[in-house]
Structures are given as C-alpha cells and as structure tokens.
Design a protein around this motif. Structure first.
Motif, PDB file in Angstrom:
ATOM      1  N   LEU A  76       0.845  -1.195   0.000  1.00 35.35           N
ATOM      2  CA  LEU A  76       0.000   0.000   0.000  1.00 35.35           C
ATOM      3  C   LEU A  76       0.878   1.241   0.000  1.00 35.35           C
ATOM      4  N   PRO A  87      -4.169   6.149  -7.970  1.00 35.80           N
ATOM      5  CA  PRO A  87      -5.124   5.064  -7.704  1.00 35.80           C
ATOM      6  C   PRO A  87      -5.391   4.187  -8.934  1.00 35.80           C
ATOM      7  N   THR A 109      -3.605   0.873  -9.105  1.00 35.66           N
ATOM      8  CA  THR A 109      -4.001  -0.210  -8.211  1.00 35.66           C
ATOM      9  C   THR A 109      -4.367  -1.443  -9.019  1.00 35.66           C
ATOM     10  N   THR A 122      -1.628  -1.400  -4.099  1.00 33.37           N
ATOM     11  CA  THR A 122      -2.772  -0.545  -3.812  1.00 33.37           C
ATOM     12  C   THR A 122      -2.283   0.879  -3.591  1.00 33.37           C
TER      13      THR A 122
END
Length: 116
Positions: free
Chosen positions: A11, A87, A90, A113
C-alpha cells in the motif's frame, strides 16, 4: 519448469513509489523475454512493461515516464520501479516470462494498492 516469485507490493499513497521484483527459479533467464502485467479490479489483465533478452524495453502509454523495467541476469531478477503512483495503478501485478522456446510462465501475482 520456471517458478516466478514476485515481491515488493503493498500500500502506498498517491504520488508515492514502489519497486517490484521478480525472481526466476529454473529455466534459462538470460534467454527469456520478461514482462510485467497487471489486472486492475474488475478489468482484464494488461501489459505494463516488457524487457527482451536483448534488454529492449517497451511500456504501456499509461506508465511511460513513471515506470522503469530492468533485469539483472546475474541474479535471475527482473524489477519494476514505479514512481508517481495514482489510484489507477491499483492492481494485481504479475511477472511473466517467455522462454526461448516460446513457453510462457506466470508468477502468482502481487497486490499494489494506491490510496488517494
């Protein structure tokens, strides 16, 4: 038989960086064309970047200028350095190898992510 093992996912926040690695066990890495693919949630798998056995590289338009693919034949490793992540990056990222005899192998995939 070739086993591909990815690492380095996780992440990260928007604008951040990650480095993915893929180690190839077995096979003839030096004579294999390598690539990274990704599969965003609910979408099809797509090519991200590739590097041939002669180190010729190609990138998807969406990552050009932000991602860099490389390989180190001495340690049977391919890497993907990712900068300025958004994003839209992702996805589950997959390592791919195509042998000299045109046989294809896939890693198990690793999650990346990017938080907004």
């Amino acid at each position: 038989q070739v086993q591909l093992v990815e690492s380095g996912g996780g992440l990260v926040q928007t604008g951040g960086s990650l480095r993915l690695s893929c180690v190839a066990n077995g096979g003839d890495f030096r004579r294999s064309d390598m690539a990274w693919y990704r599969q965003p949630p609910g979408k099809q798998r797509e090519l991200v970047a590739s590097i041939s056995m002669t180190t010729r590289t190609q990138y998807a338009a969406s990552v050009k200028g932000r991602f860099t693919i490389s390989r180190d034949n001495a340690v049977n490793t391919m890497s993907l350095q990712m900068h300025d992540l958004t994003p839209e990056d992702t996805a589950v990222y997959y390592c791919n190898a195509r042998s000299f005899f045109n046989v294809e192998f896939w890693g198990q995939g690793i999650q990346v992510t990017v938080g907004s």
